[in-house]
Every structure is written in C-alpha cells, then in structure tokens.
Design an enzyme around this catalytic site. Structure first.
Site, PDB file in Angstrom:
ATOM      1  N   LYS A  88      52.305  26.730  29.768  1.00 32.02           N
ATOM      2  CA  LYS A  88      51.713  27.215  31.016  1.00 32.02           C
ATOM      3  C   LYS A  88      52.421  26.526  32.169  1.00 32.02           C
ATOM      4  O   LYS A  88      52.922  25.402  32.040  1.00 32.02           O
ATOM      5  CB  LYS A  88      50.220  26.880  31.064  1.00 32.02           C
ATOM      6  N   LYS A 191      41.363  40.654  39.381  1.00 38.99           N
ATOM      7  CA  LYS A 191      42.395  41.288  38.554  1.00 38.99           C
ATOM      8  C   LYS A 191      41.853  41.789  37.213  1.00 38.99           C
ATOM      9  O   LYS A 191      42.143  42.900  36.793  1.00 38.99           O
ATOM     10  CB  LYS A 191      43.530  40.298  38.308  1.00 38.99           C
ATOM     11  N   GLY A 193      38.317  41.223  36.091  1.00 35.50           N
ATOM     12  CA  GLY A 193      36.894  41.551  36.147  1.00 35.50           C
ATOM     13  C   GLY A 193      36.594  42.986  36.521  1.00 35.50           C
ATOM     14  O   GLY A 193      35.665  43.598  35.975  1.00 35.50           O
ATOM     15  N   HIS A 194      37.385  43.565  37.415  1.00 32.33           N
ATOM     16  CA  HIS A 194      37.050  44.934  37.836  1.00 32.33           C
ATOM     17  C   HIS A 194      37.356  45.938  36.727  1.00 32.33           C
ATOM     18  O   HIS A 194      36.671  46.953  36.595  1.00 32.33           O
ATOM     19  CB  HIS A 194      37.760  45.291  39.147  1.00 32.33           C
TER      20      HIS A 194
END
Length: 364
Positions: A88, A191, A193-194
């Site tokens: 990461k 990004k 969640g919707h």
C-alpha cells in the site's frame, strides 16, 4: 523526526503488526510529493495495493497507516485467491490542494524504481484519471481508464463484493441471503458506498445513510426520493432503532471502544479498510452477539478487478471471481464457529496458512 522513526521501527521490528519486507519513503521537492510505499509480503507474488492521498495529522500517522493498510492487503489478496502479495502507498497532503500531474508523475517514477515488486491502484483520494497519469512513468499502475488499457473504476466491483458478503452474513445470521426488508445503515456514500446503496435498494432493503460530504448524501436522496433516509452523522447512524446491518464505507477505525457498545445492528459488513480500531474489538463484537464480516474479505472485489489488468482485463471474469466472496465469507463464518473464535481471527488463519504454504513451496 526521531520519535517518528522510533515509532515506525518499533512497529516494524517488535510488534505483531510489523514484519514488512520493505518500506520506502519518497520525496520530490519540486512537485511537493511526500509519500510512503509499504510492501508487507511478496510470498504470493508482487505486492498489489492502492495509493491513498490524504492530509494526515502527522508523518508518523501516515507511515503507520501505510503499514496497517499494506498488511491488510496481504490478507485480502490471499483470501481473494490472487497470486499477489500485499502493499500500500500513501501520499501525504490534501489532494484538493497539492495534487498535480507533476506530483503524480514523480510518484510514478518511485513506483517504477521498485521494479514490479509493488503494483499500485486507486484508493481514497486517488481516481482513475490519476492512475492514467501515474502510468506515464510506470508499468505497474492498475485501475487505469479503459481508454488506457485499464479496468476503470474499481469501486464498482468493490461494492458488488461487499453486497455478496452482506448476503452471506444474512444467510448465516437469519438463514436467508436476501436483504429484503432488512434495515441497512451505510456510513460513507462516496466512491463505493453509493454503488452499494444501489444493490441494497434493488434487493429491497431499507437504507439509511450518512456522509461528511453533504453533496454525496444529496446525490442519493435526489436519485431515490422517499426510498432512502439520511441522518446527521455516524454517531446517529449506529444508534438507529431496528437496525439489522451496519456498513462502514469510509475511513478505517470505525469499530472502536465508543462505537461498538452503541451499535444497534446485529451484523457489520462494509467496504472500509481496517475497521477494527485495535486488537480485541473483534471479541467485543462477538460478546455482544454482533456478526462481523472481515473487511478485507468482503471488500476484495476492487482488487480482483484491478489485478485482472495484469492479464488483460475482462469484466465478466472479474465479476465471477467477486461473486465467490459470498462463499468465502460463509467459509470463514463456519471456520470461526468450528474453532470457537471470532470471524476476523478465522479469516486471518486461512490467509496466513496460504502465505505460509507459498513460502514453504519457495523454499523447496
């Protein structure tokens, strides 16, 4: 700086959260780039994980976040069945203020300098267009636009995978994988969640949302008038009466000593990384009878999607792999019950065994 270095060294060399193979501090004064690339494990293959762009309170916080996130990627990739290790990166600073093509290209050069040991992608604060810029300087950038040979927005399959994990959680908890008439709270409707909200509504769930960005909430309320309820903040969300499932879909640490005792939900299953604020929280959830679907298991759809770019992207192939998150989640719940441990510990054991087997095979 000495305190930060001591803290990082302690984490790397003296704690169970350490054990990283490589940590790279990157700086380009001309563009203002300050970044950390953390490679946790390459036992299964090159370390794949996104780049987070965030205004951290301190450099130490940024480094520790990179360490925690990269470790999580090793486990996520292992349980997703990918032949990839975990890494990461974080870029330090407010992306709305300092993000530029020059900065992203400088970052790309650092990624390229690692010779393929680290493969990057999008994360909080970085987008498909950003990966297109990074890819000008490195072969090891995924999550690019379809026009540039990439898979596009990985949030699509991240949300789909979380939905599959949520269906598995419902199957385990209530004996039926449908979310129809279940009350589901989604914290963070950006990004990922919707997209998750769309799946939930399609399956007939009752949805309650919150987000620190008013425009994100308004977008969903305007699109689905009368079908979605919004509350002021996460504190109100976790206390909603009659809640069945809580889905943290923003930053990490959502499950902590303050939020767990207040949760009304019987299941936690969301897209956010590193939801458990510290070791022991998973036991607190279990003691309250709350089923926790390990975050790095259910949110693996995105990494499945971007990983496929390394082989020539095919969306249907990726979606089929992401659908298997349902079965993997059920396997983890079964292992947890058999071993008498929380699901998070069961998931860790399965991932650690796969990485250990790969290291042993290399040694032969």
């Amino acid at each position: 700086m000495t305190e930060m270095t001591d803290g990082v060294l302690h984490t790397l060399f003296r704690t169970e959260q350490g054990g990283h193979e490589q940590v790279v501090l990157c700086q380009d004064r001309a563009s203002g780039l300050k970044a950390v690339i953390a490679i946790h494990s390459t036992a299964l293959g090159p370390a794949l994980g996104g780049t987070r762009f965030h205004a951290y309170a301190s450099d130490e916080e940024a480094v520790l976040d990179a360490l925690n996130l990269s470790r999580g990627m090793s486990y996520k990739n292992a349980l997703a069945g990918l032949d990839l290790g975990g890494g990461k990166a974080v870029i330090i600073g407010d992306p709305d203020v300092i993000k530029s093509e020059e900065l992203l290209q400088a970052y790309g050069r650092f990624v390229e300098s690692l010779g393929g040991r680290y493969v990057t992608a999008c994360d909080v604060g970085t987008y498909v267009a950003d990966m297109d810029v990074v890819a000008r300087e490195t072969r090891w950038a995924t999550g690019r636009s379809p026009e540039n040979g990439g898979a596009g927005d990985s949030s699509v399959l991240t949300a789909f995978g979380v939905f599959q994990g949520m269906r598995a959680s419902a199957q385990h908890q209530w004996g039926d994988p449908t979310l129809r008439d279940r009350k589901v709270a989604v914290a963070g409707v950006g990004k990922v969640g919707h997209y998750l909200v769309e799946h939930l509504l399609e399956d007939g769930a009752q949805v309650v949302i919150t987000d620190v960005r008013e425009e994100s909430v308004r977008r969903i309320l305007d699109k689905h008038p009368g079908r979605v309820t919004a509350v002021a903040d996460t504190g109100a969300l976790i206390r909603v009466e009659g809640l069945d499932i809580y889905a943290p879909c923003a930053l990490g640490g959502a499950l902590n000593d303050e939020t767990v005792p207040a949760l009304t939900a019987k299941v936690v299953c969301g897209a956010a990384n590193n939801q458990l604020a510290h070791p022991g929280i998973e036991k607190d959830l279990a003691d309250r009878g709350i089923l926790y679907a390990p975050d790095y298991v259910v949110n693996a759809g995105g990494v499945i999607q971007v990983a496929d770019e390394l082989h020539g992207f095919d969306f249907d192939r990726c979606k089929a792999k992401a659908t298997k998150i349902f079965d993997t989640t059920l396997e983890i719940f079964a292992r947890a019950k058999a071993d008498g441990i929380p699901p998070a510990a069961a998931a860790d054991r399965i991932a650690e065994q796969r990485m250990a087997d790969a290291r042993a095979a290399r040694a032969l």
